[in-house]
Write a protein that holds these residues in place. Structure first.
Motif, short mmCIF file in Angstrom:
data_model
loop_
_atom_site.label_atom_id
_atom_site.label_comp_id
_atom_site.label_asym_id
_atom_site.label_seq_id
_atom_site.Cartn_x
_atom_site.Cartn_y
_atom_site.Cartn_z
N MET A 105 0.85 -1.19 0.00
CA MET A 105 0.00 0.00 0.00
C MET A 105 0.89 1.23 0.00
SD MET A 105 -3.05 1.10 2.63
CE MET A 105 -4.12 -0.23 2.09
N TYR A 126 -2.06 -1.34 -3.60
CA TYR A 126 -3.17 -0.42 -3.34
C TYR A 126 -2.57 0.97 -3.18
CZ TYR A 126 -5.57 -4.77 -2.43
OH TYR A 126 -6.09 -6.03 -2.58
N THR A 151 -4.82 -1.26 -7.45
CA THR A 151 -6.15 -0.77 -7.15
C THR A 151 -6.05 0.58 -6.46
OG1 THR A 151 -6.93 -3.04 -6.85
CG2 THR A 151 -8.32 -1.28 -5.93
#
Length: 191
Positions: free
Chosen positions: A57, A85, A104
């Motif tokens: 992330m 992410y 994403t």
């Protein structure tokens, strides 16, 4: 079972995360990690993390810094196919790099909380000081993997906010010190 969210990073003794590898963020003391004597075992935590990492992330600025480099980096080859992410309100799908595994975009802290409720393994946050502060304030970070360097920077981005939040206790999971003055501190957030 929820997914574990882990912050991992390099930090100065006075809590600054800014520009550990170089001056790209404009910190006048950028590159302070490379200015510390290199002792391989002091970076062993980074290798140990690979076994636990099932996703990465980033905040927008860290994504922008890592995305041009990490996909082709031999040092980061193990991360290439992992899901990534990026938490951003401004990034678009057209801004995403190709050939770096699935990426994403998450738009909010609430999206991160929803992701944590899904099945799956540990998600590691790299860099991303501002994101880490917001997620820490929202009590979404489960563990802190820190390499603390023997340097005082005086100013710069910090990991922990100065907001008035409820006290959170941490439990020391692992620690070590090395001949170059670096300290490994791994803390679990107690809930």
């Amino acid at each position: 079972m929820t997914r574990e969210l882990v912050y991992t990073g390099f930090m100065s003794l006075d809590g600054v995360l800014d520009s550990p590898g170089g001056g790209s963020e404009g910190h006048r003391s950028g590159g302070w990690v490379a200015q510390t004597d290199f002792v391989p075992e002091s970076f062993s935590l980074k290798g140990e993390e690979l076994a636990d990492t099932t996703a990465l992330m980033f905040g927008r600025r860290s994504y922008d810094a890592f995305a041009p480099i990490w996909p082709g980096s031999e040092d980061h080859a193990a991360y290439k196919g992992l899901p990534k992410y990026v938490v951003s309100t401004t990034l678009s799908d057209d801004d995403l790099v190709q050939d770096w595994g699935p990426i994403t975009i998450l738009r909010s802290v609430e999206d991160v909380a929803a992701l944590k409720r899904e099945e799956g393994g540990s998600i590691f946050i790299h860099g991303s000081a501002e994101l880490a502060r917001h997620l820490g304030d929202a009590d979404l970070i489960d563990r802190y993997n820190l390499l603390v360097f023997p340097v005082l920077l005086g100013a710069g981005k910090g990991l922990f906010s100065r907001r008035d939040v409820d006290k959170r206790n941490l439990r020391l999971r692992d620690s070590a010190t090395y001949s170059n003055g670096v300290a490994k501190l791994v803390y679990d957030v107690v809930r």
